[in-house]
Design a protein around this motif. Structure first.
Motif, mmCIF file in Angstrom:
data_model
loop_
_atom_site.group_PDB
_atom_site.id
_atom_site.type_symbol
_atom_site.label_atom_id
_atom_site.label_comp_id
_atom_site.label_asym_id
_atom_site.label_seq_id
_atom_site.Cartn_x
_atom_site.Cartn_y
_atom_site.Cartn_z
ATOM 1 N N ASN A 3 84.046 55.124 14.511
ATOM 2 C CA ASN A 3 84.116 53.679 14.703
ATOM 3 C C ASN A 3 85.160 53.269 15.741
ATOM 4 O O ASN A 3 84.993 52.252 16.413
ATOM 5 C CB ASN A 3 84.410 52.966 13.375
ATOM 6 N N LYS A 4 86.204 54.061 15.881
ATOM 7 C CA LYS A 4 87.240 53.704 16.858
ATOM 8 C C LYS A 4 86.782 53.986 18.292
ATOM 9 O O LYS A 4 87.428 53.565 19.243
ATOM 10 C CB LYS A 4 88.535 54.453 16.563
ATOM 11 N N ASN A 5 85.664 54.733 18.467
ATOM 12 C CA ASN A 5 85.001 54.852 19.769
ATOM 13 C C ASN A 5 85.927 55.438 20.844
ATOM 14 O O ASN A 5 85.950 54.984 21.992
ATOM 15 C CB ASN A 5 84.507 53.458 20.197
ATOM 16 N N TRP A 6 86.694 56.463 20.450
ATOM 17 C CA TRP A 6 87.683 57.052 21.363
ATOM 18 C C TRP A 6 87.042 57.720 22.585
ATOM 19 O O TRP A 6 87.648 57.780 23.656
ATOM 20 C CB TRP A 6 88.564 58.054 20.614
ATOM 21 N N ARG A 7 85.805 58.188 22.440
ATOM 22 C CA ARG A 7 85.119 58.803 23.584
ATOM 23 C C ARG A 7 84.927 57.789 24.711
ATOM 24 O O ARG A 7 85.089 58.107 25.894
ATOM 25 C CB ARG A 7 83.759 59.367 23.144
ATOM 26 N N TYR A 8 84.584 56.578 24.334
ATOM 27 C CA TYR A 8 84.413 55.492 25.305
ATOM 28 C C TYR A 8 85.734 55.202 26.015
ATOM 29 O O TYR A 8 85.778 55.009 27.242
ATOM 30 C CB TYR A 8 83.907 54.255 24.562
ATOM 31 N N LYS A 55 90.644 40.442 27.634
ATOM 32 C CA LYS A 55 89.346 40.750 28.230
ATOM 33 C C LYS A 55 88.439 41.382 27.172
ATOM 34 O O LYS A 55 88.852 42.285 26.441
ATOM 35 C CB LYS A 55 89.501 41.695 29.423
ATOM 36 N N LEU A 56 87.191 40.898 27.118
ATOM 37 C CA LEU A 56 86.181 41.440 26.209
ATOM 38 C C LEU A 56 85.107 42.150 27.012
ATOM 39 O O LEU A 56 84.613 41.617 28.006
ATOM 40 C CB LEU A 56 85.537 40.316 25.378
ATOM 41 N N VAL A 57 84.741 43.357 26.568
ATOM 42 C CA VAL A 57 83.705 44.130 27.255
ATOM 43 C C VAL A 57 82.731 44.697 26.227
ATOM 44 O O VAL A 57 83.076 44.845 25.055
ATOM 45 C CB VAL A 57 84.325 45.294 28.071
ATOM 46 N N PRO A 58 81.498 45.033 26.641
ATOM 47 C CA PRO A 58 80.563 45.698 25.724
ATOM 48 C C PRO A 58 81.090 47.084 25.339
ATOM 49 O O PRO A 58 81.925 47.659 26.049
ATOM 50 C CB PRO A 58 79.271 45.809 26.549
ATOM 51 N N ASP A 59 80.592 47.614 24.210
ATOM 52 C CA ASP A 59 81.093 48.917 23.744
ATOM 53 C C ASP A 59 80.293 50.098 24.289
ATOM 54 O O ASP A 59 80.513 51.240 23.876
ATOM 55 C CB ASP A 59 81.115 48.968 22.211
ATOM 56 N N ASP A 60 79.381 49.838 25.237
ATOM 57 C CA ASP A 60 78.538 50.927 25.743
ATOM 58 C C ASP A 60 78.278 50.851 27.250
ATOM 59 O O ASP A 60 77.322 51.417 27.753
ATOM 60 C CB ASP A 60 77.203 50.928 24.996
ATOM 61 N N PRO A 101 80.544 51.639 30.259
ATOM 62 C CA PRO A 101 81.839 52.065 30.815
ATOM 63 C C PRO A 101 82.100 51.568 32.223
ATOM 64 O O PRO A 101 83.245 51.235 32.554
ATOM 65 C CB PRO A 101 81.763 53.594 30.755
ATOM 66 N N LEU A 102 81.086 51.502 33.080
ATOM 67 C CA LEU A 102 81.314 51.033 34.453
ATOM 68 C C LEU A 102 81.806 49.590 34.474
ATOM 69 O O LEU A 102 82.715 49.235 35.234
ATOM 70 C CB LEU A 102 80.042 51.179 35.289
ATOM 71 N N HIS A 103 81.220 48.769 33.614
ATOM 72 C CA HIS A 103 81.651 47.372 33.505
ATOM 73 C C HIS A 103 83.078 47.295 32.961
ATOM 74 O O HIS A 103 83.917 46.533 33.466
ATOM 75 C CB HIS A 103 80.692 46.601 32.591
ATOM 76 N N ALA A 104 83.363 48.102 31.944
ATOM 77 C CA ALA A 104 84.706 48.114 31.357
ATOM 78 C C ALA A 104 85.748 48.570 32.380
ATOM 79 O O ALA A 104 86.861 48.033 32.430
ATOM 80 C CB ALA A 104 84.728 49.018 30.127
ATOM 81 N N ILE A 105 85.393 49.537 33.191
ATOM 82 C CA ILE A 105 86.301 50.030 34.234
ATOM 83 C C ILE A 105 86.598 48.918 35.247
ATOM 84 O O ILE A 105 87.746 48.722 35.658
ATOM 85 C CB ILE A 105 85.705 51.275 34.929
ATOM 86 N N GLN A 106 85.576 48.164 35.624
ATOM 87 C CA GLN A 106 85.768 47.052 36.565
ATOM 88 C C GLN A 106 86.717 45.997 35.979
ATOM 89 O O GLN A 106 87.612 45.499 36.661
ATOM 90 C CB GLN A 106 84.423 46.409 36.904
#
Length: 352
Positions: free
Chosen positions: A180-185, A297-302, A304-309
């Protein structure tokens, strides 16, 4: 003076933090609070001056109830304990607290299973303003009296500390190494940011006793070649965490929270109090704290490219960054104070 017992499985994670914070809040409000955990946990190192019991034996629990004559017992998550409490002859008020039930589907399943017990034996329910929990309780237990107020934080002691920051940006992460903590992401986001800025540091704060996926984590670190960037901190005393949040913020970095689902994540609240900006996945409960580009900042959980930006903007857009830090710090100080929690809790007890 009213006396309340709080019950939870183990002293660890957000509930252990919450219990220490509300002990302060309720003491200020004139309410004595004790805490019962069913087994030992890493959070015991943080306990000071509080009355804490560690036992899962019925007779020992019955002796505690008989000796202290609590006006109310607050049971967090474990609805089956309500029946145990009744069998021990407890006659006071029983409040069921919802914390950490996971995402919508998991929480719906949990509350559906708990419905009969809560309907017949609990006097009320309490929980933070987590959107999916508010919706589910209205649907599954519309008859039950509910009290909604947010978890508190002592922002006078858990606050920004001016310390010499690292010379390069730090991306920090706090949690257990589990699904659940999604550490891979988080690691994928870090890899993308490091490709743009190689001297970046990763600080990860984990609970070694509650991290079932540590071996997979170590393999992924090697696979992504992040060993030289990563510093792993295990079981850091809670009172030291403001140092790390403050240094993360002052380094030009941020806290990254990547959970799939959260009720009211303390690490987000704590970072904001220490002037450390936060990038978080939209894990429902985090909406209590973060409005996108206003208080974080809020980002989707799936994606990564958007989260990186988004992470890159938080690192480089200094005007936006300063506004986010200022607004988030003000929000935590005003909306999640000990005094407000104490008033709300006292009012709840009076209404039962």
């Amino acid at each position: 003076m009213m006396k309340v017992l709080f019950v939870f499985y183990v002293p660890g994670g957000g509930v252990e933090t919450l219990n220490r914070q509300r002990w302060k809040a309720l003491k200020k409000a004139g309410i004595t609070s004790h805490f019962l955990y069913m087994r030992e946990g890493s959070g015991m190192k943080n306990v000071k001056n509080m009355t804490v019991f560690i036992t899962n034996h019925n007779q020992r629990i019955k002796d505690i109830l008989t000796k202290h004559q609590y006006d109310a017992v607050v049971i967090c998550s474990d609805h089956t304990f309500i029946q145990r409490l009744k069998s021990m002859g407890y006659k006071g008020k029983i409040i069921y607290e919802i914390q950490g039930l996971g995402g919508y589907k998991q929480a719906r399943r949990w509350l559906t299973n708990a419905r009969s017990i809560l309907l017949h034996h609990a006097d009320a329910m309490m929980f933070p303003e987590t959107p999916h929990i508010v919706q589910l309780t209205k649907t599954i237990l519309p008859e039950k009296k509910t009290f909604i107020f947010n978890n508190c934080l002592d922002t006078e002691s858990f606050t920004y500390r001016p310390l010499p920051p690292p010379k390069c940006p730090v991306i920090s992460w706090v949690g257990r190494l589990e699904k659940n903590k999604n550490w891979r992401y988080f690691l994928r986001i870090c890899k993308g940011l490091i490709q743009k800025q190689r001297d970046m540091k990763i600080w990860m704060f984990i609970d070694d006793q509650l991290s079932p996926e540590k071996e997979d984590f170590l393999k992924m670190i090697k696979g992504l070649k992040l060993q030289s960037n990563l510093t792993l901190y295990t079981n850091i005393p809670h009172e030291q965490m403001p140092d790390y949040y403050s240094m993360t913020g002052d380094s030009g970095g941020f806290l990254c929270s990547t959970s799939l689902s959260e009720g009211s994540p303390y690490c987000v609240q704590e970072a904001m109090s220490c002037k450390c900006p936060v990038l978080a996945t939209d894990s429902d409960g985090v909406q209590i704290f973060i409005t996108h580009n206003v208080t974080g900042k809020l980002v989707p959980d799936d994606k990564p490219l958007h989260a990186i930006q988004e992470g890159q903007e938080l690192l480089t857009n200094q005007t936006l960054r300063k506004k986010i830090i200022t607004r988030a710090h003000r929000l935590v100080q005003t909306k999640f104070s000990l005094d407000q929690y104490g008033r709300q809790f006292k009012m709840m007890l009076k209404q039962l």
